[in-house]
Design a protein around this motif. Structure first.
Motif, PDB file in Angstrom:
ATOM      1  N   THR A 455      75.121  32.906 -31.286  1.00  0.00           N
ATOM      2  CA  THR A 455      74.294  33.810 -32.082  1.00  0.00           C
ATOM      3  C   THR A 455      74.565  33.696 -33.576  1.00  0.00           C
ATOM      4  O   THR A 455      73.976  34.428 -34.365  1.00  0.00           O
ATOM      5  CB  THR A 455      74.515  35.270 -31.648  1.00  0.00           C
ATOM      6  N   THR A 456      75.443  32.775 -33.967  1.00  0.00           N
ATOM      7  CA  THR A 456      75.839  32.656 -35.369  1.00  0.00           C
ATOM      8  C   THR A 456      75.635  31.233 -35.856  1.00  0.00           C
ATOM      9  O   THR A 456      76.328  30.314 -35.407  1.00  0.00           O
ATOM     10  CB  THR A 456      77.326  33.033 -35.546  1.00  0.00           C
ATOM     11  N   LYS A 481      70.264  33.849 -40.194  1.00  0.00           N
ATOM     12  CA  LYS A 481      70.784  34.827 -39.229  1.00  0.00           C
ATOM     13  C   LYS A 481      69.877  36.048 -39.162  1.00  0.00           C
ATOM     14  O   LYS A 481      69.544  36.544 -38.070  1.00  0.00           O
ATOM     15  CB  LYS A 481      72.207  35.212 -39.637  1.00  0.00           C
ATOM     16  N   TYR A 484      66.607  35.104 -37.440  1.00  0.00           N
ATOM     17  CA  TYR A 484      66.840  34.913 -36.006  1.00  0.00           C
ATOM     18  C   TYR A 484      67.010  36.259 -35.301  1.00  0.00           C
ATOM     19  O   TYR A 484      66.421  36.499 -34.242  1.00  0.00           O
ATOM     20  CB  TYR A 484      68.082  34.044 -35.804  1.00  0.00           C
ATOM     21  N   ASP A 485      67.799  37.140 -35.898  1.00  0.00           N
ATOM     22  CA  ASP A 485      68.031  38.452 -35.292  1.00  0.00           C
ATOM     23  C   ASP A 485      66.743  39.264 -35.196  1.00  0.00           C
ATOM     24  O   ASP A 485      66.558  40.046 -34.252  1.00  0.00           O
ATOM     25  CB  ASP A 485      69.076  39.234 -36.084  1.00  0.00           C
ATOM     26  N   ASN A 490      67.178  37.742 -26.351  1.00  0.00           N
ATOM     27  CA  ASN A 490      68.385  37.916 -25.555  1.00  0.00           C
ATOM     28  C   ASN A 490      69.242  36.659 -25.712  1.00  0.00           C
ATOM     29  O   ASN A 490      68.787  35.563 -25.401  1.00  0.00           O
ATOM     30  CB  ASN A 490      68.047  38.117 -24.076  1.00  0.00           C
ATOM     31  N   PRO A 491      70.469  36.787 -26.208  1.00  0.00           N
ATOM     32  CA  PRO A 491      71.297  35.592 -26.407  1.00  0.00           C
ATOM     33  C   PRO A 491      71.730  34.991 -25.075  1.00  0.00           C
ATOM     34  O   PRO A 491      71.637  35.628 -24.014  1.00  0.00           O
ATOM     35  CB  PRO A 491      72.503  36.132 -27.183  1.00  0.00           C
ATOM     36  N   LYS A 492      72.218  33.763 -25.144  1.00  0.00           N
ATOM     37  CA  LYS A 492      72.807  33.150 -23.961  1.00  0.00           C
ATOM     38  C   LYS A 492      73.952  34.017 -23.461  1.00  0.00           C
ATOM     39  O   LYS A 492      74.795  34.454 -24.242  1.00  0.00           O
ATOM     40  CB  LYS A 492      73.372  31.762 -24.292  1.00  0.00           C
ATOM     41  N   ASP A 537      79.586  27.224 -26.476  1.00  0.00           N
ATOM     42  CA  ASP A 537      79.409  28.426 -27.296  1.00  0.00           C
ATOM     43  C   ASP A 537      79.223  27.999 -28.747  1.00  0.00           C
ATOM     44  O   ASP A 537      80.064  28.246 -29.610  1.00  0.00           O
ATOM     45  CB  ASP A 537      80.627  29.349 -27.145  1.00  0.00           C
ATOM     46  N   TRP A 539      75.994  27.095 -31.942  1.00  0.00           N
ATOM     47  CA  TRP A 539      74.664  27.493 -32.411  1.00  0.00           C
ATOM     48  C   TRP A 539      73.571  26.622 -31.804  1.00  0.00           C
ATOM     49  O   TRP A 539      72.567  27.108 -31.307  1.00  0.00           O
ATOM     50  CB  TRP A 539      74.626  27.443 -33.939  1.00  0.00           C
ATOM     51  N   GLY A 542      70.104  27.405 -32.428  1.00  0.00           N
ATOM     52  CA  GLY A 542      69.632  28.676 -31.891  1.00  0.00           C
ATOM     53  C   GLY A 542      69.019  28.548 -30.510  1.00  0.00           C
ATOM     54  O   GLY A 542      68.418  29.511 -30.008  1.00  0.00           O
ATOM     55  N   GLN A 547      64.921  29.416 -25.736  1.00  0.00           N
ATOM     56  CA  GLN A 547      64.499  30.789 -26.014  1.00  0.00           C
ATOM     57  C   GLN A 547      62.979  30.921 -25.926  1.00  0.00           C
ATOM     58  O   GLN A 547      62.462  31.915 -25.413  1.00  0.00           O
ATOM     59  CB  GLN A 547      64.983  31.213 -27.411  1.00  0.00           C
TER      60      GLN A 547
END
Length: 744
Positions: A455-456, A481, A484-485, A490-492, A537, A539, A542, A547
């Motif tokens: 997420t970063t 960021k 994207y937010d 829903n993140p992985k 884990d 980026w 994204g 997604q």
């Protein structure tokens, strides 16, 4: 005030309130393929490239100079942040030119008095390794072009002599040395061309052994050692260009496939001012071995050579004396499966010892070995893999390295003492959960630290080591960021799948507005080969394609089967040996069945799988072998028959064809195409120099033979990545999206 007026005002107030609520609950902006692939609305910013200066007190980087229309080379002091322009763009404007040179790469001479600029570059297969070179003399301000008599953009791998008075380079498969004071050019090899390759490599060495630059200056600058490849006897594969003319044009590519002849490669030494080449007489058939690495030992007239046998399960380390042309075998690494070459050799204690990476204790670790090979001592200790060596700080007695002992999806910086004593120390703050990478100064006091997770996007900082104190932020991608937010995705989410023999790492993405009471179609994204891993884990842009598909109403999952490139030990990585496509598809199928039981919101009657390259092969194997599980599949740029792929990669993980004919047959999806039951689409670029379009056509022919209906899409003159040409990437993703929506 009458009742009607009061009611009217109440309705106005209620309307305003409702509008405010609606405004506060606005739908997040939609994620579109155009924004991802055409507008590049979610591209992250980088910093650099960075070069640490030789004094280790600062670094240089490139910054735009709007007035001159080019880039300045700027130095930053690590401690104070003081900015100094080392080379301005105006200094890189050649006589008669209106614009500065475009800097594709640059290199300082040993005394920092001269600068070598690489510009006007062109691609050779994967990378821009051909171009033009210029030298800027910082003392006189003179800017001179090298190789003026050479054809434009034909020069490769130019580098200063140790004393900075000359530059050597490759052009059209021969090596040249140019004197900077006189501009006199000396051609030191003369037989390059046709099947003889001097100072660089054939396709398979570049792709599979990471070999490109094929010559080395001796420490005293008197000699040059270089590789020579003879491609005579290698099978020639022809790519066909049908779109640039009314007649097709064949593009020849010497490409050794499984079981066919390899280039004959040897290493020679020639005087830097010209003369006859003297060749090392390295034992063994040159067609059946790889000379994977060669470098001079500092302050000596000796080279260290790594020689792999064809199955790549034996690596012989030779010390070669360039005066006597004698060889001594100081170390031999062997393995029942395969060995990987590495670049972690660093000479210590006045060149009496060197560092060496090995899996001899079941984990990838760094060792300290004496020059004669008789003393071998483990430096990094523990049940974990060293993923990467970042810096060997000989003065203070530490090695800094990347590892992840507890979470295989993450990466952290550690350090160990070079003498092997003491405990391994974690340097990256434990709270920075995700993946960290470092570009360290030579004295290990400073580093450009890049942190990221799912997420970063990349956060880049200058840090002081070993305390890991942030000195200043260089790029935090905060605008990306925020954007994207705002999508509200829903993140992985990471989880493990226990398939009995082993627990596999996996991730899942759920659609926005996910309802656990509903049943969702499932889309597996797969790779599954030893060259990479999907469950990280990091980026990774994204994960916008994944997604996007999740937002179309799919559950998206990826699993790393045994054999993938993750730091889980030698046993994990070797498990796939001799059974590429067999064990991996079995692991994937077992995990799929387990997942159906774990998550009741998955509709097991609507399961798709897709992958690219090795993942395309894995998709086909899963579709053909386990048709009861996978109802729909999409394979991109795939290998259909392992005998069609290059010898170096395939034989490393499968063994020789004569020793494992059954494994090659059972691991190749083309031999199981008759079992196709679900809906399949295959996609390939016709100019794929890596996995040839032949794989596509042979599979298509087999499916037709068994009356299997399928979908197909060819992209003319596109390579393995299918990105060349206007609108190609968007068209490809639209094609994939339509297939899934129509068939899953």
């Amino acid at each position: 005030m009458n009742i009607r007026k009061i009611c009217k005002q109440l309705f106005v107030l209620i309307g305003i309130a409702l509008n405010l609520v609606t405004y506060g609950q606005q739908k997040p902006p939609a994620l579109t393929l155009e924004d991802i692939y055409t507008n590049h609305a979610y591209s992250q910013k980088y910093y650099g490239p960075v070069r640490w200066m030789k004094d280790n007190k600062g670094y240089s980087t490139l910054e735009s100079n709007k007035e001159a229309g080019g880039k300045d080379i700027v130095r930053y002091d690590a401690q104070s942040g003081q900015r100094t322009v080392l080379v301005s763009a105006s200094q890189l404007t050649a006589s008669g030119q209106s614009k500065p040179l475009n800097i594709d790469n640059y290199e300082w001479s040993a005394d920092d008095s001269k600068l070598l600029i690489f510009t006007n570059t062109k691609k050779v297969w994967r990378y821009n390794t051909r171009g033009d070179y210029w030298v800027l003399n910082l003392k006189t301000g003179s800017l001179q072009q090298l190789g003026k008599s050479m054809e434009s953009s034909t020069m490769m791998f130019a580098k200063f002599s140790p004393d900075g008075t000359r530059v050597a380079y490759v052009s059209k498969l021969n090596i040249y040395v140019e004197n900077l004071a006189s501009s006199q050019v000396q051609q030191i090899t003369h037989d390059g061309g046709d099947n003889i390759v001097n100072g660089t490599f054939d396709w398979v060495y570049e792709e599979e052994l990471d070999c490109r630059d094929g010559f080395r200056w001796s420490p005293d600058g008197k000699n040059i050692a270089y590789w020579q490849s003879d491609t005579k006897g290698i099978g020639t594969f022809y790519l066909i260009d049908n779109i640039d003319s009314i007649y097709s044009r064949p593009i020849p590519l010497p490409y050794p496939k499984v079981g066919t002849p390899l280039s004959a490669v040897k290493i020679g030494v020639v005087a830097a001012d010209g003369g006859m080449t003297r060749w090392f007489d390295i034992p063994g058939d040159s067609h059946e071995h790889y000379l994977a690495r060669m470098d001079f030992i500092p302050n000596s007239n000796e080279v260290m050579i790594q020689q792999l046998n064809r199955p790549q399960n034996t690596n012989k380390i030779w010390i070669g004396n360039i005066e006597a042309m004698t060889l001594k075998n100081i170390l031999t690494e062997t393995d029942k499966a395969f060995l990987d070459v590495h670049d972690d050799t660093r000479w210590l204690d006045h060149e009496k010892y060197f560092t060496w990476t090995s899996e001899r204790d079941g984990w990838s670790h760094l060792y300290k070995i004496s020059r004669d090979g008789k003393e071998i001592k483990l430096i990094t200790k523990g049940d974990f893999d060293v993923v990467q060596i970042n810096c060997i700080d000989a003065k203070n007695g530490y090695v800094y390295f990347i590892a992840s002992p507890r979470n295989y999806t993450q990466r952290y910086l550690f350090r160990s003492r070079l003498d092997g004593t003491g405990k391994v120390e974690l340097v990256t703050p434990a709270a920075m959960a995700g993946q960290s990478s470092y570009q360290m100064s030579g004295d290990a006091k400073w580093a450009i630290h890049t942190f990221q997770n799912v997420t970063t996007p990349q956060m880049i900082s200058l840090v002081g080591l070993p305390e890991h104190k942030e000195i200043r932020k260089l790029e935090d991608n905060h605008l990306l960021k925020q954007k994207y937010d705002q999508l509200g995705l829903n993140p992985k989410s990471f989880f493990k799948v226990d398939i009995g023999d082993v627990a596999l790492d996996a991730w899942m993405i759920k659609p926005v507005g996910f309802n656990p009471a509903k049943k969702y179609p499932l889309l597996f994204y797969v790779y599954g080969e030893p060259a990479g891993a999907t469950v990280q884990d990091a980026w990774e842009g994204g994960a916008l394609w994944d997604q996007y598909m999740a937002q179309q109403g799919y559950i998206v999952i990826s699993i790393d089967n045994r054999g993938t490139k993750t730091p889980r030990g030698k046993e994990w990585r070797n498990a796939i040996y001799g059974q590429i496509g067999i064990l991996a598809s079995e692991d994937q199928s077992k995990a799929a069945l387990k997942i159906f039981g774990l998550f009741p919101f998955i509709d097991s009657s609507r399961v798709g799988i897709w992958g690219w390259s090795g993942g395309g092969q894995m998709t086909l194997n899963c579709m053909f072998r386990y048709p009861g599980i996978y109802k729909t599949g999409l394979a991109v740029s795939f290998v259909s028959d392992q005998k069609l792929y290059d010898a170096t990669y395939q034989e490393r993980y499968m063994g020789l064809l004569g020793d494992n004919a059954k494994g090659y047959k059972d691991g190749s999806p083309i031999n199981f195409a008759k079992y196709l039951q679900g809906k399949l689409m295959v996609i390939h670029g016709t100019a794929d120099d890596n996995v040839h379009y032949q794989s596509f056509e042979m599979l298509v022919n087999e499916l037709i033979k068994y009356n299997k209906l399928f979908y197909m899409m060819s992209y003319p003159m596109r390579s393995h990545s299918i990105h060349e040409g206007e609108n190609t990437t968007l068209h490809l993703r639209r094609t994939m999206e339509k297939f899934w929506k129509d068939n899953l």
